[in-house]
Design a protein around this motif. Sequence first.
Motif, PDB file in Angstrom:
ATOM      1  N   ASP A  39       1.001  -1.377  -0.244  1.00 58.24           N
ATOM      2  CA  ASP A  39       0.275  -0.214  -0.268  1.00 58.24           C
ATOM      3  C   ASP A  39       0.793   1.124   0.404  1.00 58.24           C
ATOM      4  O   ASP A  39       0.484   1.879  -0.569  1.00 58.24           O
ATOM      5  CB  ASP A  39      -1.157   0.324   1.204  1.00 58.24           C
ATOM      6  N   LEU A  40       1.584   1.060   0.763  1.00 58.08           N
ATOM      7  CA  LEU A  40       3.502   2.453   0.751  1.00 58.08           C
ATOM      8  C   LEU A  40       3.437   2.510  -0.964  1.00 58.08           C
ATOM      9  O   LEU A  40       3.470   3.591  -1.260  1.00 58.08           O
ATOM     10  CB  LEU A  40       4.331   1.918   1.770  1.00 58.08           C
ATOM     11  N   ARG A  41       3.571   1.424  -1.056  1.00 59.48           N
ATOM     12  CA  ARG A  41       3.964   1.649  -2.950  1.00 59.48           C
ATOM     13  C   ARG A  41       3.570   2.356  -3.454  1.00 59.48           C
ATOM     14  O   ARG A  41       3.561   3.235  -4.144  1.00 59.48           O
ATOM     15  CB  ARG A  41       4.611   0.299  -2.957  1.00 59.48           C
ATOM     16  N   SER A  42       1.785   1.951  -3.664  1.00 60.94           N
ATOM     17  CA  SER A  42       0.833   2.559  -4.785  1.00 60.94           C
ATOM     18  C   SER A  42       0.688   3.612  -3.780  1.00 60.94           C
ATOM     19  O   SER A  42       1.162   4.672  -4.539  1.00 60.94           O
ATOM     20  CB  SER A  42      -0.030   1.894  -4.002  1.00 60.94           C
ATOM     21  N   LEU A  43       0.840   4.263  -2.561  1.00 62.42           N
ATOM     22  CA  LEU A  43       0.730   6.450  -1.868  1.00 62.42           C
ATOM     23  C   LEU A  43       1.925   6.636  -2.795  1.00 62.42           C
ATOM     24  O   LEU A  43       1.884   7.339  -2.605  1.00 62.42           O
ATOM     25  CB  LEU A  43       0.753   6.298  -0.804  1.00 62.42           C
ATOM     26  N   CYS A  44       3.029   6.073  -3.397  1.00 62.27           N
ATOM     27  CA  CYS A  44       4.490   6.996  -2.900  1.00 62.27           C
ATOM     28  C   CYS A  44       3.565   7.269  -4.993  1.00 62.27           C
ATOM     29  O   CYS A  44       4.585   7.835  -5.426  1.00 62.27           O
ATOM     30  CB  CYS A  44       5.769   5.776  -3.112  1.00 62.27           C
ATOM     31  N   GLN A  45       4.093   5.837  -5.545  1.00 62.25           N
ATOM     32  CA  GLN A  45       3.194   6.449  -6.717  1.00 62.25           C
ATOM     33  C   GLN A  45       2.705   7.260  -7.330  1.00 62.25           C
ATOM     34  O   GLN A  45       2.511   8.199  -7.588  1.00 62.25           O
ATOM     35  CB  GLN A  45       2.763   5.002  -7.386  1.00 62.25           C
ATOM     36  N   MET A  46       1.229   7.511  -6.277  1.00 64.50           N
ATOM     37  CA  MET A  46       0.410   8.537  -6.624  1.00 64.50           C
ATOM     38  C   MET A  46       0.919   9.302  -6.283  1.00 64.50           C
ATOM     39  O   MET A  46      -0.068  10.562  -7.295  1.00 64.50           O
ATOM     40  CB  MET A  46      -1.114   8.063  -5.593  1.00 64.50           C
TER      41      MET A  46
ATOM     42  N   LYS B 123       3.032  10.786  -8.660  1.00 66.59           N
ATOM     43  CA  LYS B 123       2.551  11.286 -10.200  1.00 66.59           C
ATOM     44  C   LYS B 123       1.791  12.414  -9.760  1.00 66.59           C
ATOM     45  O   LYS B 123       1.880  13.393 -11.112  1.00 66.59           O
ATOM     46  CB  LYS B 123       1.953  10.387 -10.723  1.00 66.59           C
ATOM     47  N   ALA B 124       1.416  12.680  -8.609  1.00 69.33           N
ATOM     48  CA  ALA B 124       0.898  14.476  -8.090  1.00 69.33           C
ATOM     49  C   ALA B 124       1.466  15.031  -8.530  1.00 69.33           C
ATOM     50  O   ALA B 124       1.099  16.692  -8.178  1.00 69.33           O
ATOM     51  CB  ALA B 124      -0.112  13.467  -7.318  1.00 69.33           C
ATOM     52  N   GLY B 125       3.115  15.297  -8.439  1.00 66.19           N
ATOM     53  CA  GLY B 125       3.801  16.285  -8.269  1.00 66.19           C
ATOM     54  C   GLY B 125       4.649  16.418  -6.614  1.00 66.19           C
ATOM     55  O   GLY B 125       5.304  17.005  -6.434  1.00 66.19           O
ATOM     56  N   GLY B 126       4.624  15.551  -5.699  1.00 64.42           N
ATOM     57  CA  GLY B 126       5.232  15.538  -4.682  1.00 64.42           C
ATOM     58  C   GLY B 126       6.228  15.319  -4.808  1.00 64.42           C
ATOM     59  O   GLY B 126       6.369  13.773  -4.964  1.00 64.42           O
ATOM     60  N   ALA B 127       7.097  15.252  -3.407  1.00 62.03           N
ATOM     61  CA  ALA B 127       8.096  14.790  -3.279  1.00 62.03           C
ATOM     62  C   ALA B 127       8.261  13.897  -2.932  1.00 62.03           C
ATOM     63  O   ALA B 127       9.426  13.520  -1.988  1.00 62.03           O
ATOM     64  CB  ALA B 127       9.617  16.410  -2.959  1.00 62.03           C
ATOM     65  N   VAL B 128       6.969  13.978  -1.445  1.00 65.02           N
ATOM     66  CA  VAL B 128       7.960  13.073  -0.823  1.00 65.02           C
ATOM     67  C   VAL B 128       6.803  12.066   0.625  1.00 65.02           C
ATOM     68  O   VAL B 128       5.843  12.593   0.094  1.00 65.02           O
ATOM     69  CB  VAL B 128       8.718  14.257   0.781  1.00 65.02           C
ATOM     70  N   VAL B 129       6.808  11.142   1.059  1.00 67.76           N
ATOM     71  CA  VAL B 129       5.660  11.115   1.611  1.00 67.76           C
ATOM     72  C   VAL B 129       5.984  10.360   2.887  1.00 67.76           C
ATOM     73  O   VAL B 129       7.346   9.184   3.167  1.00 67.76           O
ATOM     74  CB  VAL B 129       5.628   8.817   0.881  1.00 67.76           C
TER      75      VAL B 129
ATOM     76  N   ASP C  40      12.104   3.098  -2.918  1.00 65.73           N
ATOM     77  CA  ASP C  40      12.582   3.264  -4.932  1.00 65.73           C
ATOM     78  C   ASP C  40      11.165   3.730  -5.898  1.00 65.73           C
ATOM     79  O   ASP C  40      11.422   4.688  -7.208  1.00 65.73           O
ATOM     80  CB  ASP C  40      13.430   2.046  -5.646  1.00 65.73           C
ATOM     81  N   ALA C  41      10.021   3.517  -6.409  1.00 60.93           N
ATOM     82  CA  ALA C  41       8.866   3.919  -6.533  1.00 60.93           C
ATOM     83  C   ALA C  41       8.406   4.921  -6.614  1.00 60.93           C
ATOM     84  O   ALA C  41       8.315   5.704  -7.691  1.00 60.93           O
ATOM     85  CB  ALA C  41       7.496   2.942  -6.139  1.00 60.93           C
ATOM     86  N   LEU C  42       8.591   5.970  -4.825  1.00 64.25           N
ATOM     87  CA  LEU C  42       8.420   7.538  -4.928  1.00 64.25           C
ATOM     88  C   LEU C  42       9.124   7.747  -5.998  1.00 64.25           C
ATOM     89  O   LEU C  42       9.169   8.926  -6.963  1.00 64.25           O
ATOM     90  CB  LEU C  42       8.728   7.598  -3.884  1.00 64.25           C
ATOM     91  N   ARG C  43      10.487   7.563  -6.226  1.00 60.65           N
ATOM     92  CA  ARG C  43      11.896   8.124  -6.816  1.00 60.65           C
ATOM     93  C   ARG C  43      11.783   8.173  -7.939  1.00 60.65           C
ATOM     94  O   ARG C  43      11.675   9.185  -9.069  1.00 60.65           O
ATOM     95  CB  ARG C  43      13.192   7.850  -6.073  1.00 60.65           C
ATOM     96  N   VAL C  44      11.071   6.834  -8.571  1.00 63.87           N
ATOM     97  CA  VAL C  44      10.883   6.641 -10.027  1.00 63.87           C
ATOM     98  C   VAL C  44       9.613   7.303 -10.474  1.00 63.87           C
ATOM     99  O   VAL C  44       9.460   7.867 -11.625  1.00 63.87           O
ATOM    100  CB  VAL C  44      10.649   5.552 -10.113  1.00 63.87           C
ATOM    101  N   ALA C  45       8.364   7.564  -9.827  1.00 62.04           N
ATOM    102  CA  ALA C  45       7.570   8.389 -10.100  1.00 62.04           C
ATOM    103  C   ALA C  45       7.786  10.227  -9.767  1.00 62.04           C
ATOM    104  O   ALA C  45       6.831  10.578 -10.650  1.00 62.04           O
ATOM    105  CB  ALA C  45       6.084   7.930  -8.534  1.00 62.04           C
ATOM    106  N   GLY C  46       8.611  10.717  -9.751  1.00 65.86           N
ATOM    107  CA  GLY C  46       9.230  11.437  -9.442  1.00 65.86           C
ATOM    108  C   GLY C  46       9.158  12.648  -8.157  1.00 65.86           C
ATOM    109  O   GLY C  46       9.667  14.159  -7.893  1.00 65.86           O
ATOM    110  N   GLY C  47       9.352  11.733  -6.792  1.00 66.16           N
ATOM    111  CA  GLY C  47       8.782  12.137  -5.862  1.00 66.16           C
ATOM    112  C   GLY C  47      10.696  12.352  -5.442  1.00 66.16           C
ATOM    113  O   GLY C  47      11.638  11.308  -4.809  1.00 66.16           O
ATOM    114  N   ALA C  48      11.426  13.572  -5.352  1.00 66.73           N
ATOM    115  CA  ALA C  48      12.492  13.437  -5.353  1.00 66.73           C
ATOM    116  C   ALA C  48      13.107  13.486  -3.591  1.00 66.73           C
ATOM    117  O   ALA C  48      14.558  13.476  -3.826  1.00 66.73           O
ATOM    118  CB  ALA C  48      12.621  15.133  -6.067  1.00 66.73           C
ATOM    119  N   LEU C  49      12.107  14.189  -3.146  1.00 70.77           N
ATOM    120  CA  LEU C  49      12.991  13.486  -2.003  1.00 70.77           C
ATOM    121  C   LEU C  49      12.977  12.341  -1.149  1.00 70.77           C
ATOM    122  O   LEU C  49      13.521  11.978  -0.420  1.00 70.77           O
ATOM    123  CB  LEU C  49      12.093  14.446  -0.327  1.00 70.77           C
ATOM    124  N   GLY C  50      12.050  11.711  -1.299  1.00 73.47           N
ATOM    125  CA  GLY C  50      12.131  10.018  -1.083  1.00 73.47           C
ATOM    126  C   GLY C  50      11.143  10.081  -0.050  1.00 73.47           C
ATOM    127  O   GLY C  50      10.211  10.837   0.786  1.00 73.47           O
TER     128      GLY C  50
END
Length: 745
Positions: free
Chosen positions: A226-233, A236-242, A417-427
């Motif tokens: 679920d965290l991976r899904s939230l990171c991708q979401m 993609k929405a423009g967020g840099a961090v979860v 990793d999924a967050l950074r691939v989706a554009g989340g620069a900070l992680g």
Amino acid sequence: MITPTLSAPVLLRAPADYAGDSATLGSAPSSPAYQSAIDHLAALAGVEPSYYDVSGQHHIASTSAKAAVLQALGVTVDTLADVQAATTAWQARQAAEVVGPVVVLRRQSDDQGSWLLPLANDSLTAPLSWTITTEDGQTHQGQTAATRAGSLVGLPLAVALPDGYHALSLRSADGAISEDSRLIVAPARCWVPDSTDGTTPRLWGVGAQLYSLRSERNWGMGDLADLRSLCQMTGKAGGAVVGLNPIHALFLPKPQDASPYSPNSRLFLNPLYIALDAVPEYADCPAAQKRLQDPAIAKVLSVAQQADHVDYPAVATVKLAVLRDLFARFAALPAGHARQQAFRAFVQTGGERLRLFAIFQTLQDRFGSDPWPCWPEDYHSPHSPQVAAVAEEQAEAVQFQLWLQFETDRQLADAADALRVAGGALGLYRDLAVGASPDGADVWMDPAAYVRGARFGAPPDALGPLGQDWGLPPFNPVALRAMGYGPFIDMVRANMRHAGALRIDHAMSLLRLFWIPPGLTARDGLYVSYPFDDLLGVLALESHRARCMIIGEDLGTVPAGFRERMAEENLLSYRLSYFERYESGLFKRPDTYPPLALATPTSHDLATIVGHWRGWDIALRHDLGLCGDTPDRAADEARRQEDRHLLQSALVDQGLIPADFPQEPTGNPAQEADLIAAFHRFLARSPALVMLANLDDLCGEVTQVNVPGTVSEYPNWRRRLTVSLNGLADSALFRQTVAAINAER
């Protein structure tokens, strides 16, 4: 500038094992001479004589409280002679120190080729030979005499040193001085991300309580898939961090003890967050598939998946059974399999602490829910022959515990990793709890690092007139320094793993902690100081090594100068908008927020935006009798009405809602969505480096996840989101709020 110091370490006897409030100080003398002697010894031990609370009231620590703290530290103070003897021994130890067991140097330039090693003894005049062995094995040697630079007496070292953990040896020609210390060289301040134009970046992200995530595939508790899904979401929405709640290891035999802020260990992870269907062995494990076909288990899972609250015992029972099946499948893989190789590398990297944690978990399975101080005494030390025998006899059980940590860590890394691939620069943004349970693995592994005879908490304030007792043992600042800060270093490093930001809960604990001595209550507590400068140096070093930003939760009783020092060190301040007010009550405008800050509307301990607007928290507190001896519901509701007016005025001032936006809660979803979006756009306009939107607000939740001051009266840390992740990104509220944030950031 805050520059507290802690005197040289010395323990005059082993600390007593107090049993919470059942321990008492006894009948200590109360003569003026005794009181004066206690004051002196307490000052040597870093006990602060007084403090100012949030309202400015001055509190003076009592002699009995000081004596109780000294007893908890292992110092005999029963008589005046005891105190005098302890003081003499302490001062003698101080006088014998050259630099002490550990010294932290802060870098001032990238090419720094000389250092001034501060000396504890300012009367030292004889030349000393020094040897520094850096952590990569290089050796530097020299001889020099002490010099004075202003008020500081130090040993000049003409050597270029890399950042890191080094070994220092000092010797005198006559052999009178022979001291070996840990030398820590750290950057001048913590790491923060750079922007392309040289200004402070303005990032945003989503904060979530991981267990609360609801999806169509999880087992009644949010997990790492679920965290991976939230990171991708989010990416993609423009967020840099979860951002996450603490995901520390809790107590598997007691899954109902769900508070992430009273963990079993802050070094390791909670394996209940493993997503079983993301374990590589899951699809090819007949035993697991057969177990899940059992109608009884299927019914338990179905009920858990539909529930409004996490049923931790049910989830743990099913998950752990299936995890054992999956481990058996994993263990059957050939030694050369990539999974087996990765596991061995993980165990080797984890070292002795990981091994001891796995043994502790195995012992917990043996002794059930009993806390380790209630185990047979032979098992109280991790280094006893009996513990070694268990590790050998139950090697497979120990391997299972190691595998649980391996798989949890792997899935956490995958989400990052999924967050950074989706554009989340900070992680990922992880959260470090301020303490660990006295019954947990951390205290069992490092008993000398903790003061089991004391607890810590918070002094009395408007929200807690009796003070707060969190029931956790404090780090022993004397022993911590003697250990070269090893337990602190390992803890910080573990929580920066796979993270781009780390929130330190109750960051003031780096400077001082409010101790509650055995036999006393929070009203009688006092502050004990910590080696602030040294701990900040460790944070800076680990921050740069992990490229992990540090956020200090600086709420509550904050000492003067603390926030200014945080800014100097690149520690982000934690700014909750409900608290960012002028004395008149007016909300501060967004442009007044500091750049080195994380700005967010609310937290896990406060009402959600909708809950606050509706007054849900007021109703709950009055219904539960949490409003003191003279509750006045009408007065509280009138104050909330004024708060709504002030919030509306702040949003109108920024042109974010119309002037006729209703101040009375109507329960209209469209109006509440406009309020949520406007509130987030308000904060997004601030210069704060990070702006965090809480997932609870993006789902329009009314109830909050934790109500301070409750234990069984409210289902803390259990409330699940009412909105599934599967449709969240397409919900009108999510889209509206994200668009509002992106318009400003």
